[in-house]
Write an enzyme that holds these catalytic residues in place. Structure first.
Site, mmCIF file in Angstrom:
data_model
loop_
_atom_site.group_PDB
_atom_site.id
_atom_site.type_symbol
_atom_site.label_atom_id
_atom_site.label_comp_id
_atom_site.label_asym_id
_atom_site.label_seq_id
_atom_site.Cartn_x
_atom_site.Cartn_y
_atom_site.Cartn_z
ATOM 1 N N GLY A 37 0.795 -1.228 0.000
ATOM 2 C CA GLY A 37 0.000 0.000 0.000
ATOM 3 C C GLY A 37 0.824 1.272 0.000
ATOM 4 N N GLU A 38 2.068 1.186 0.477
ATOM 5 C CA GLU A 38 2.907 2.366 0.561
ATOM 6 C C GLU A 38 3.427 2.772 -0.819
ATOM 7 O OE1 GLU A 38 5.951 2.276 3.535
ATOM 8 O OE2 GLU A 38 4.783 0.945 4.820
ATOM 9 N N ALA A 39 3.317 4.062 -1.107
ATOM 10 C CA ALA A 39 3.747 4.579 -2.412
ATOM 11 C C ALA A 39 5.241 4.371 -2.636
ATOM 12 C CB ALA A 39 3.389 6.054 -2.525
#
Length: 321
Positions: free
Chosen positions: A278-280
């Site tokens: 989920g982390e960019a």
């Protein structure tokens, strides 16, 4: 100890072909005692009683499934399901079963458990009889051979197992089964830990020698998507910035061959083994390496790897909620 080698040939494939689907369905039914499907529990119980009544089938299921890293623990799930059903629904929980049905299913589950224990005992008794029937013929020879092996072993010339190859074979078979089961239990422990804390899981698997200690070997392990590995956790680990995890991600991406594959299809092919985190920043690291690899496999596809990276990242963002 008894030899299992002759049991693990044709019966292995036969069991997998005939019982994988049926066995899994029965276990699923037993693992959900509150579900309405247990209204057919009597039929399931009768079928299970037929299975547990055959000592060899019980042993074969354990050896060919529970000791195989690529197969589900059918024997364990059957026993756990029966225990769960025998204990009944937890206090305070709701159930669709009437009091009579609940008692009936508990009773049938206990009968199946007793049947399993009896079958295992019968199988052991049968193997012990086979061993005893062979012993009178060679008692004197075994005694003399034993004394001889003791003296020669001390001299470092011949070990006891060299004088009795058949005994060595039986011990080897039994030890192999135990080792397979122990290996699977430890592997599943590492997989479970990976699904909670990926870095700790990989560290455990390396320390227990279930996975090699090089980035390439770890990448191969993750790419095989060993049974039980969580695809979300695989993506989360590949996106880490720690040095070793970063090397694993690079080795993972480099293991793909994108030559002559459409860019969009390459992305789908690449992402089928894990889910992007989920982390960019993690997505950024993974897709940057993907773009580099794609351009290396297809030198004339983009003017630069940066162009491919921007396009890949944009595609991912457009398909993210």
């Amino acid at each position: 100890m008894v030899s299992l080698r002759c049991r693990m040939g044709k019966r292995r494939m036969e069991l997998r072909r005939k019982r994988r689907r049926k066995g899994s369905n029965r276990v699923l039914m037993l693992e959900n005692p509150d579900d309405e499907i247990l209204l057919r529990g009597k039929t399931v119980s009768l079928e299970l009683l037929k299975i547990v009544g055959d000592p060899q089938i019980i042993i074969d299921i354990f050896v060919n499934y529970d000791c195989d890293v690529d197969s589900p623990n059918i024997f364990e799930r059957i026993v756990n399901g029966l225990l769960k059903t025998a204990l009944g629904p937890p206090s305070g929980s709701t159930t669709t079963l009437s009091a009579v049905q609940d008692v009936t299913f508990r009773h049938e589950s206990v009968k199946c458990l007793v049947g399993i224990i009896k079958s295992m005992g019968a199988w052991m008794d049968g193997q012990l009889k086979i061993g005893h029937s062979d012993s009178p013929k060679s008692f004197e020879n075994d005694t003399s051979a034993e004394s001889h092996s003791t003296s020669t072993a001390e001299d470092g010339t011949l070990a006891d197992c060299e004088l009795h190859p058949e005994m060595n074979s039986e011990l080897s078979d039994a030890a192999t089964v135990e080792q397979r089961r122990a290996y699977k239990i430890e592997l599943l422990k590492g997989v479970s830990l990976f699904n909670r804390k990926p870095s700790k899981g990989i560290e455990f698997l390396i320390n227990t020698r279930k996975v090699g200690n090089t980035p390439e070997e770890v990448a191969s392990f993750l790419k095989k998507n060993t049974t039980g590995l969580n695809e979300t956790m695989i993506g989360d680990y590949l996106g880490e910035r720690e040095e070793f995890a970063l090397k694993v991600m690079h080795a993972y991406v480099d293991s793909f061959n994108f030559k002559s594959i459409d860019f969009g299809e390459a992305i789908r092919f690449f992402l089928r083994g894990f889910r992007l985190p989920g982390e960019a920043q993690k997505i950024d690291r993974i897709m940057e390496k993907f773009a580099e690899r794609y351009c290396k496999c297809n030198p004339n596809s983009f003017t630069s790897a940066d162009t491919a990276y921007v396009l890949a990242y944009s595609v991912i963002m457009l398909n993210t909620d």
